[in-house]
Enzyme design. Sequence first.
Site, PDB file in Angstrom:
ATOM      1  N   SER A  21       0.785  -1.250   0.095  1.00  0.00           N
ATOM      2  CA  SER A  21      -0.058   0.035  -0.164  1.00  0.00           C
ATOM      3  C   SER A  21       0.941   1.310  -0.013  1.00  0.00           C
ATOM      4  O   SER A  21       0.504   2.242  -0.741  1.00  0.00           O
ATOM      5  CB  SER A  21      -1.001   0.047   0.964  1.00  0.00           C
ATOM      6  OG  SER A  21      -2.010  -0.977   1.176  1.00  0.00           O
ATOM      7  N   LYS A  70      -9.222  -5.021  11.809  1.00  0.00           N
ATOM      8  CA  LYS A  70     -10.302  -4.603  11.143  1.00  0.00           C
ATOM      9  C   LYS A  70     -11.804  -4.546  11.669  1.00  0.00           C
ATOM     10  O   LYS A  70     -12.484  -3.812  11.658  1.00  0.00           O
ATOM     11  CB  LYS A  70     -10.385  -5.307   9.721  1.00  0.00           C
ATOM     12  CG  LYS A  70      -9.565  -5.004   8.752  1.00  0.00           C
ATOM     13  CD  LYS A  70      -9.753  -5.666   7.528  1.00  0.00           C
ATOM     14  CE  LYS A  70      -8.531  -5.245   6.485  1.00  0.00           C
ATOM     15  NZ  LYS A  70      -8.735  -5.947   5.124  1.00  0.00           N
ATOM     16  N   ASP A 106     -13.177  -2.843   1.043  1.00  0.00           N
ATOM     17  CA  ASP A 106     -12.855  -4.346   0.611  1.00  0.00           C
ATOM     18  C   ASP A 106     -13.816  -4.933  -0.091  1.00  0.00           C
ATOM     19  O   ASP A 106     -13.462  -5.515  -1.099  1.00  0.00           O
ATOM     20  CB  ASP A 106     -12.615  -5.077   1.956  1.00  0.00           C
ATOM     21  CG  ASP A 106     -11.027  -4.967   2.417  1.00  0.00           C
ATOM     22  OD1 ASP A 106     -10.071  -4.430   1.708  1.00  0.00           O
ATOM     23  OD2 ASP A 106     -10.899  -5.159   3.908  1.00  0.00           O
ATOM     24  N   ARG A 155     -10.286 -22.413  10.570  1.00  0.00           N
ATOM     25  CA  ARG A 155      -9.613 -23.401  11.678  1.00  0.00           C
ATOM     26  C   ARG A 155     -10.360 -23.364  12.991  1.00  0.00           C
ATOM     27  O   ARG A 155     -10.569 -24.181  13.693  1.00  0.00           O
ATOM     28  CB  ARG A 155      -8.301 -22.773  11.745  1.00  0.00           C
ATOM     29  CG  ARG A 155      -7.370 -23.292  12.716  1.00  0.00           C
ATOM     30  CD  ARG A 155      -5.891 -22.582  12.600  1.00  0.00           C
ATOM     31  NE  ARG A 155      -5.826 -21.137  13.041  1.00  0.00           N
ATOM     32  CZ  ARG A 155      -4.984 -20.397  13.042  1.00  0.00           C
ATOM     33  NH1 ARG A 155      -3.956 -20.876  12.847  1.00  0.00           N
ATOM     34  NH2 ARG A 155      -4.962 -19.198  13.454  1.00  0.00           N
ATOM     35  N   GLU A 158     -15.870 -21.808  15.881  1.00  0.00           N
ATOM     36  CA  GLU A 158     -16.826 -20.765  16.355  1.00  0.00           C
ATOM     37  C   GLU A 158     -17.043 -19.554  15.331  1.00  0.00           C
ATOM     38  O   GLU A 158     -18.210 -19.058  15.132  1.00  0.00           O
ATOM     39  CB  GLU A 158     -16.609 -20.380  17.826  1.00  0.00           C
ATOM     40  CG  GLU A 158     -16.418 -21.475  18.667  1.00  0.00           C
ATOM     41  CD  GLU A 158     -15.365 -22.519  18.651  1.00  0.00           C
ATOM     42  OE1 GLU A 158     -14.054 -21.620  18.875  1.00  0.00           O
ATOM     43  OE2 GLU A 158     -15.290 -23.372  18.611  1.00  0.00           O
ATOM     44  N   TYR A 228      -1.747 -11.883  -1.674  1.00  0.00           N
ATOM     45  CA  TYR A 228      -1.188 -11.521  -2.766  1.00  0.00           C
ATOM     46  C   TYR A 228       0.305 -11.511  -2.291  1.00  0.00           C
ATOM     47  O   TYR A 228       0.489 -11.649  -1.133  1.00  0.00           O
ATOM     48  CB  TYR A 228      -1.483 -10.037  -3.238  1.00  0.00           C
ATOM     49  CG  TYR A 228      -1.278  -8.988  -2.069  1.00  0.00           C
ATOM     50  CD1 TYR A 228      -2.360  -8.556  -1.422  1.00  0.00           C
ATOM     51  CD2 TYR A 228       0.030  -8.399  -2.160  1.00  0.00           C
ATOM     52  CE1 TYR A 228      -2.038  -7.742  -0.352  1.00  0.00           C
ATOM     53  CE2 TYR A 228       0.202  -7.214  -1.019  1.00  0.00           C
ATOM     54  CZ  TYR A 228      -0.831  -7.034  -0.233  1.00  0.00           C
ATOM     55  OH  TYR A 228      -0.727  -6.317   0.771  1.00  0.00           O
ATOM     56  N   GLY A 250      -5.117 -11.640  -4.754  1.00  0.00           N
ATOM     57  CA  GLY A 250      -5.482 -10.426  -4.097  1.00  0.00           C
ATOM     58  C   GLY A 250      -5.088  -9.184  -4.717  1.00  0.00           C
ATOM     59  O   GLY A 250      -5.372  -8.113  -4.009  1.00  0.00           O
TER      60      GLY A 250
HETATM   61  N1  LIG Z   1      -6.188  -8.257  -1.282  1.00  0.00           N
HETATM   62  C1  LIG Z   1      -6.585  -7.516  -0.479  1.00  0.00           C
HETATM   63  O1  LIG Z   1      -6.991  -6.286  -0.832  1.00  0.00           O
HETATM   64  C2  LIG Z   1      -6.816  -8.071   0.912  1.00  0.00           C
HETATM   65  C3  LIG Z   1      -7.789  -7.225   1.710  1.00  0.00           C
HETATM   66  C4  LIG Z   1      -8.095  -7.491   2.826  1.00  0.00           C
HETATM   67  C5  LIG Z   1      -7.106  -8.704   3.301  1.00  0.00           C
HETATM   68  N2  LIG Z   1      -6.373  -9.502   2.718  1.00  0.00           N
HETATM   69  C6  LIG Z   1      -5.763 -10.749   3.232  1.00  0.00           C
HETATM   70  O2  LIG Z   1      -6.649 -11.499   3.623  1.00  0.00           O
HETATM   71  C7  LIG Z   1      -5.905 -12.411   4.802  1.00  0.00           C
HETATM   72  C8  LIG Z   1      -7.003 -12.445   5.948  1.00  0.00           C
HETATM   73  O3  LIG Z   1      -7.100 -10.974   6.381  1.00  0.00           O
HETATM   74  P1  LIG Z   1      -8.303 -10.780   7.788  1.00  0.00           P
HETATM   75  O4  LIG Z   1      -8.405  -9.278   7.886  1.00  0.00           O
HETATM   76  O5  LIG Z   1      -9.505 -11.777   7.327  1.00  0.00           O
HETATM   77  O6  LIG Z   1      -7.394 -11.546   8.789  1.00  0.00           O
HETATM   78  P2  LIG Z   1      -7.912 -11.897  10.335  1.00  0.00           P
HETATM   79  O7  LIG Z   1      -8.893 -11.365  10.523  1.00  0.00           O
HETATM   80  O8  LIG Z   1      -6.446 -11.891  11.022  1.00  0.00           O
HETATM   81  O9  LIG Z   1      -8.012 -13.530   9.849  1.00  0.00           O
HETATM   82  C9  LIG Z   1      -7.418 -14.328   9.576  1.00  0.00           C
HETATM   83  C10 LIG Z   1      -7.934 -15.738   8.864  1.00  0.00           C
HETATM   84  O10 LIG Z   1      -6.777 -16.583   8.678  1.00  0.00           O
HETATM   85  C11 LIG Z   1      -6.964 -17.756   9.271  1.00  0.00           C
HETATM   86  N3  LIG Z   1      -5.646 -18.371   9.614  1.00  0.00           N
HETATM   87  C12 LIG Z   1      -4.830 -17.837  10.082  1.00  0.00           C
HETATM   88  N4  LIG Z   1      -3.317 -18.739   9.961  1.00  0.00           N
HETATM   89  C13 LIG Z   1      -4.101 -19.920   9.632  1.00  0.00           C
HETATM   90  C14 LIG Z   1      -3.516 -21.269   9.537  1.00  0.00           C
HETATM   91  N5  LIG Z   1      -2.100 -21.184   9.753  1.00  0.00           N
HETATM   92  N6  LIG Z   1      -4.240 -22.228   9.180  1.00  0.00           N
HETATM   93  C15 LIG Z   1      -5.533 -21.970   8.658  1.00  0.00           C
HETATM   94  N7  LIG Z   1      -5.958 -20.827   8.672  1.00  0.00           N
HETATM   95  C16 LIG Z   1      -5.482 -19.642   9.202  1.00  0.00           C
HETATM   96  C17 LIG Z   1      -7.670 -17.435  10.738  1.00  0.00           C
HETATM   97  O11 LIG Z   1      -8.319 -18.428  11.130  1.00  0.00           O
HETATM   98  P3  LIG Z   1      -8.769 -18.354  12.717  1.00  0.00           P
HETATM   99  O12 LIG Z   1     -10.079 -17.749  12.885  1.00  0.00           O
HETATM  100  O13 LIG Z   1      -8.809 -19.830  13.298  1.00  0.00           O
HETATM  101  O14 LIG Z   1      -7.578 -17.659  13.501  1.00  0.00           O
HETATM  102  C18 LIG Z   1      -8.799 -16.515   9.810  1.00  0.00           C
HETATM  103  O15 LIG Z   1      -9.821 -17.135   9.378  1.00  0.00           O
HETATM  104  C19 LIG Z   1      -4.743 -11.503   4.957  1.00  0.00           C
HETATM  105  O16 LIG Z   1      -3.606 -12.243   4.549  1.00  0.00           O
HETATM  106  C20 LIG Z   1      -4.707 -10.025   4.380  1.00  0.00           C
HETATM  107  O17 LIG Z   1      -3.521  -9.702   3.947  1.00  0.00           O
HETATM  108  C21 LIG Z   1      -6.188  -8.961   1.516  1.00  0.00           C
END
Ligand SMILES: NC(=O)c1ccc[n+]([C@@H]2O[C@H](COP(=O)([O-])OP(=O)(O)OC[C@H]3O[C@@H](n4cnc5c(N)ncnc54)[C@H](OP(=O)(O)O)[C@@H]3O)[C@@H](O)[C@H]2O)c1
Length: 282
Positions: A21, A70, A106, A155, A158, A228, A250
Amino acid sequence: MIDAQTRLLALLGHPVSHSLSPSFQNAALQFLGLPFVYLAFDVLPQNLSKAVEAIKTLNARGFNVTVPHKERICSFLDHLEEEAQIVQAVNTVVNEDGRLLGYNTDIYGFEKSMEEEGVRIEGKNVLLLGAGGVSRAIVFALGRKNITSLIIANRTLERAQELALFAERFFSFPVKVASWEDAMEGEGECFHGVDVIVNATSLGIKGEAIPLDWHKFLSCSLVMDVVYRKGSETGFVVEARKRGIHGFSGKSMLLYQGVRSFELFTGHPAPVEIMKKFLEEG
Ligand SMILES: NC(=O)c1ccc[n+]([C@@H]2O[C@H](COP(=O)([O-])OP(=O)(O)OC[C@H]3O[C@@H](n4cnc5c(N)ncnc54)[C@H](OP(=O)(O)O)[C@@H]3O)[C@@H](O)[C@H]2O)c1
């Protein structure tokens, strides 16, 4: 040029060192000669409220919010625009004279990335991996596209159940919840007709694979990864393409969520081609 009138725009997250970004936002600001500078700050969850106070104290114009803040950021804001209010997740905050206004760009980013790739998901059976902050935005965007059914696998079960309740509240298609292990093994009848898989977990940022048993997903024809990587495709997209499945990462979502954020921060139309160029060059 940076001078005494230049105002701060920020990215708050943890980690942020991989983020693209700052590169494409500063390129766009410089291209239009706007008096802002965009910097990334690594903010631990326990320091989020102090970081928000600092933004106000320093009269920064606004900030983007990324993993893992977020959802929690909502409680520090004065107002949420309609979509952010629905999904209860914010990635863009504008500081209007000390009032912090929260937006979710998003949703727009994800919808626009599908449009750019020319994919249609109306009538499709979708498997969503993940139930974090960005997953809510994705469920909302999928729901608006009239998909046929949704399975949410995460993972932490809940969190998937909570997200399913959210989906059922706003949309009428059937929603199922699956454990992470079952989804990876394609264990269960519900996986047989999956047409589209969306990765919205953070798996893949560091090049990790998603341990999916692809043989169980022979009906899948489209893979979308919100993750990404600088200079390369994600492992998930590479694996999909090896099997003749249309897949994209992404980057385009990142671009368009950033375009909308830029316009909210500056009030100017974003120079999309410049942003795209810097994003591609990393
Ligand atoms: N391209 C874009 O514009 C864009 C925009 C937003 C986000 N993203 C990307 O999207 C991803 C998620 O973002 P978020 O805001 O949703 O993050 P978040 O709220 O921290 O959630 C992370 C997610 O990943 C899961 N996870 C993490 N480590 C894992 C593992 N080792 N095995 C299985 N599942 C795992 C988590 O599961 P648990 O619930 O079990 O912890 C949760 O579902 C990030 O990589 C972020 O960079 C990209």
